[in-house]
Write a protein that holds these residues in place. Structure first.
Motif, PDB file in Angstrom:
ATOM      1  N   ILE A 116      20.470  -2.372  -2.436  1.00 26.45           N
ATOM      2  CA  ILE A 116      19.499  -3.214  -1.715  1.00 26.45           C
ATOM      3  C   ILE A 116      19.509  -2.903  -0.225  1.00 26.45           C
ATOM      4  O   ILE A 116      18.446  -2.795   0.419  1.00 26.45           O
ATOM      5  CB  ILE A 116      19.799  -4.699  -1.974  1.00 26.45           C
ATOM      6  CG1 ILE A 116      19.552  -5.039  -3.447  1.00 26.45           C
ATOM      7  CG2 ILE A 116      18.947  -5.589  -1.074  1.00 26.45           C
ATOM      8  CD1 ILE A 116      19.930  -6.450  -3.818  1.00 26.45           C
ATOM      9  N   ALA A 117      20.704  -2.747   0.347  1.00 27.33           N
ATOM     10  CA  ALA A 117      20.801  -2.463   1.780  1.00 27.33           C
ATOM     11  C   ALA A 117      20.164  -1.125   2.131  1.00 27.33           C
ATOM     12  O   ALA A 117      19.486  -0.992   3.164  1.00 27.33           O
ATOM     13  CB  ALA A 117      22.261  -2.484   2.222  1.00 27.33           C
ATOM     14  N   THR A 118      20.354  -0.138   1.285  1.00 24.97           N
ATOM     15  CA  THR A 118      19.741   1.170   1.555  1.00 24.97           C
ATOM     16  C   THR A 118      18.229   1.118   1.358  1.00 24.97           C
ATOM     17  O   THR A 118      17.470   1.704   2.144  1.00 24.97           O
ATOM     18  CB  THR A 118      20.357   2.234   0.634  1.00 24.97           C
ATOM     19  OG1 THR A 118      21.775   2.215   0.772  1.00 24.97           O
ATOM     20  CG2 THR A 118      19.851   3.616   0.995  1.00 24.97           C
ATOM     21  N   GLY A 119      17.795   0.424   0.319  1.00 29.20           N
ATOM     22  CA  GLY A 119      16.356   0.355   0.059  1.00 29.20           C
ATOM     23  C   GLY A 119      15.593  -0.432   1.107  1.00 29.20           C
ATOM     24  O   GLY A 119      14.376  -0.231   1.275  1.00 29.20           O
ATOM     25  N   THR A 120      16.244  -1.322   1.829  1.00 24.27           N
ATOM     26  CA  THR A 120      15.567  -2.121   2.873  1.00 24.27           C
ATOM     27  C   THR A 120      15.875  -1.621   4.281  1.00 24.27           C
ATOM     28  O   THR A 120      15.541  -2.301   5.255  1.00 24.27           O
ATOM     29  CB  THR A 120      16.006  -3.589   2.758  1.00 24.27           C
ATOM     30  OG1 THR A 120      17.433  -3.672   2.842  1.00 24.27           O
ATOM     31  CG2 THR A 120      15.534  -4.181   1.447  1.00 24.27           C
ATOM     32  N   SER A 121      16.521  -0.468   4.397  1.00 23.01           N
ATOM     33  CA  SER A 121      16.828   0.073   5.734  1.00 23.01           C
ATOM     34  C   SER A 121      15.584   0.767   6.285  1.00 23.01           C
ATOM     35  O   SER A 121      15.318   1.927   6.011  1.00 23.01           O
ATOM     36  CB  SER A 121      18.004   1.045   5.646  1.00 23.01           C
ATOM     37  OG  SER A 121      17.726   2.082   4.743  1.00 23.01           O
ATOM     38  N   ASP A 122      14.829   0.039   7.029  1.00 22.83           N
ATOM     39  CA  ASP A 122      13.587   0.544   7.641  1.00 22.83           C
ATOM     40  C   ASP A 122      13.478  -0.064   9.040  1.00 22.83           C
ATOM     41  O   ASP A 122      13.502  -1.293   9.193  1.00 22.83           O
ATOM     42  CB  ASP A 122      12.384   0.162   6.777  1.00 22.83           C
ATOM     43  CG  ASP A 122      11.082   0.755   7.300  1.00 22.83           C
ATOM     44  OD1 ASP A 122      11.128   1.565   8.242  1.00 22.83           O
ATOM     45  OD2 ASP A 122      10.024   0.397   6.762  1.00 22.83           O
ATOM     46  N   GLU A 123      13.398   0.791  10.028  1.00 24.14           N
ATOM     47  CA  GLU A 123      13.339   0.311  11.406  1.00 24.14           C
ATOM     48  C   GLU A 123      12.341   1.162  12.187  1.00 24.14           C
ATOM     49  O   GLU A 123      12.323   2.399  12.057  1.00 24.14           O
ATOM     50  CB  GLU A 123      14.712   0.368  12.066  1.00 24.14           C
ATOM     51  CG  GLU A 123      14.761  -0.270  13.433  1.00 24.14           C
ATOM     52  CD  GLU A 123      16.155  -0.293  14.015  1.00 24.14           C
ATOM     53  OE1 GLU A 123      16.312  -0.804  15.153  1.00 24.14           O
ATOM     54  OE2 GLU A 123      17.089   0.207  13.353  1.00 24.14           O
ATOM     55  N   THR A 124      11.539   0.478  12.970  1.00 22.84           N
ATOM     56  CA  THR A 124      10.538   1.151  13.798  1.00 22.84           C
ATOM     57  C   THR A 124      10.871   0.904  15.262  1.00 22.84           C
ATOM     58  O   THR A 124      11.135  -0.230  15.663  1.00 22.84           O
ATOM     59  CB  THR A 124       9.130   0.635  13.473  1.00 22.84           C
ATOM     60  OG1 THR A 124       8.865   0.847  12.081  1.00 22.84           O
ATOM     61  CG2 THR A 124       8.085   1.361  14.302  1.00 22.84           C
ATOM     62  N   LEU A 125      10.843   1.986  16.064  1.00 15.50           N
ATOM     63  CA  LEU A 125      11.182   1.914  17.480  1.00 15.50           C
ATOM     64  C   LEU A 125       9.956   2.293  18.303  1.00 15.50           C
ATOM     65  O   LEU A 125       9.390   3.374  18.112  1.00 15.50           O
ATOM     66  CB  LEU A 125      12.343   2.853  17.787  1.00 15.50           C
ATOM     67  CG  LEU A 125      12.846   2.879  19.221  1.00 15.50           C
ATOM     68  CD1 LEU A 125      13.422   1.529  19.619  1.00 15.50           C
ATOM     69  CD2 LEU A 125      13.884   3.978  19.414  1.00 15.50           C
ATOM     70  N   SER A 126       9.575   1.394  19.187  1.00 15.60           N
ATOM     71  CA  SER A 126       8.416   1.648  20.062  1.00 15.60           C
ATOM     72  C   SER A 126       8.907   2.220  21.392  1.00 15.60           C
ATOM     73  O   SER A 126       9.840   1.679  22.009  1.00 15.60           O
ATOM     74  CB  SER A 126       7.627   0.356  20.323  1.00 15.60           C
ATOM     75  OG  SER A 126       7.127  -0.157  19.099  1.00 15.60           O
ATOM     76  N   VAL A 127       8.278   3.288  21.848  1.00 19.23           N
ATOM     77  CA  VAL A 127       8.636   3.947  23.097  1.00 19.23           C
ATOM     78  C   VAL A 127       7.451   3.857  24.048  1.00 19.23           C
ATOM     79  O   VAL A 127       6.353   4.317  23.715  1.00 19.23           O
ATOM     80  CB  VAL A 127       9.044   5.413  22.867  1.00 19.23           C
ATOM     81  CG1 VAL A 127       9.417   6.089  24.186  1.00 19.23           C
ATOM     82  CG2 VAL A 127      10.188   5.498  21.872  1.00 19.23           C
ATOM     83  N   PHE A 128       7.667   3.253  25.194  1.00 20.65           N
ATOM     84  CA  PHE A 128       6.681   3.055  26.236  1.00 20.65           C
ATOM     85  C   PHE A 128       5.545   2.152  25.761  1.00 20.65           C
ATOM     86  O   PHE A 128       5.395   1.026  26.189  1.00 20.65           O
ATOM     87  CB  PHE A 128       6.126   4.403  26.754  1.00 20.65           C
ATOM     88  CG  PHE A 128       7.202   5.282  27.326  1.00 20.65           C
ATOM     89  CD1 PHE A 128       7.869   4.921  28.472  1.00 20.65           C
ATOM     90  CD2 PHE A 128       7.550   6.478  26.700  1.00 20.65           C
ATOM     91  CE1 PHE A 128       8.864   5.739  28.998  1.00 20.65           C
ATOM     92  CE2 PHE A 128       8.527   7.291  27.221  1.00 20.65           C
ATOM     93  CZ  PHE A 128       9.195   6.933  28.371  1.00 20.65           C
TER      94      PHE A 128
END
Length: 234
Positions: free
Chosen positions: A93-105
């Protein structure tokens, strides 16, 4: 009186009576032998001893003394399978929900880290999901072994399947650990930067999943050792 008259007046005794008379006088009176005394019969033999039969105990297979050790091992096996289900499911579950988006500027420049971007992490998630499903399916068989410790065939089947799960989880956890280490440290020679400085949530989830998966590997190794010991004892 003449001789003829004397001979005529004499009494004639038969020879048989004389022989019978002399024979009865020469023989001693025969006394009948007393009947032999009855042999003394021992009291123990004459009166049969009263034998007390102990009440027959009905031995149930579940409480047999010889199976207690094997039943304890089977019970520990059952508990360890329940305990290993949690780490494998949590890792998947932890691997399947590991999604992160990083905004730059601005919002137009975004960097995204997702588990399916890494084939090793995808394989890791699938392997942990398979291991979790296998643990659930193996619980009924393990419970049958608790009730019937002499079922060597079921022990052998679970032993083979556990060894397959050990190999699968070890390979998946090792591959995921390499990716997580690369995400934390990077590689200066290949100019791969460490992304965990920006993607904190992604790295925390994947790192925790790898640790949980290695814990499940240790539990599977214990299951294999106990199953091999129980089969050898049989």
């Amino acid at each position: 009186m003449s001789t003829s008259e004397a001979g005529a007046a004499a009494t004639v005794i038969p020879i048989d009576d004389v022989a019978r008379h002399h024979g009865a006088a020469g023989k001693a009176p025969v006394t009948a032998a007393p009947p032999p005394a009855a042999a003394a019969v021992p009291v123990a033999a004459a009166a049969p001893a009263a034998t007390t039969t102990a009440p027959r105990k009905i031995g149930l297979p579940f409480f047999r003394q010889a199976d207690r050790g094997s039943r304890c091992v089977a019970l520990i096996d059952f508990v360890l399978r329940i305990a290993a289900f949690g780490p494998t499911l949590a890792a998947a579950i932890a691997t399947g929900t590991s999604d992160e988006t990083l905004s730059v500027f601005t919002q137009f420049f975004q960097f995204r880290a997702r588990f399916d971007d890494f084939p090793a992490l995808l394989f890791f998630m699938v392997a942990n999901a398979i291991a979790a499903g296998y643990l659930v399916l193996s619980l009924p068989f393990s419970f049958v072994i608790v009730l019937r410790p002499q079922a060597t065939g079921l022990r052998l089947l679970l032993l083979v399947c556990d060894m397959i799960m050990v190999a699968l989880l070890t390979a998946a956890a090792a591959a995921a650990a390499a990716i997580v280490d690369l995400a934390h440290s990077g590689n200066l020679r290949a100019n791969w930067v460490a992304i965990c400085m920006q993607f904190h949530g992604f790295c925390q989830r994947t790192s925790g999943a790898v640790v949980a998966s290695f814990l499940a590997v240790l539990v599977f190794i214990l299951l294999v050792i106990m199953a091999a010991f129980a089969i050898r004892k049989r």
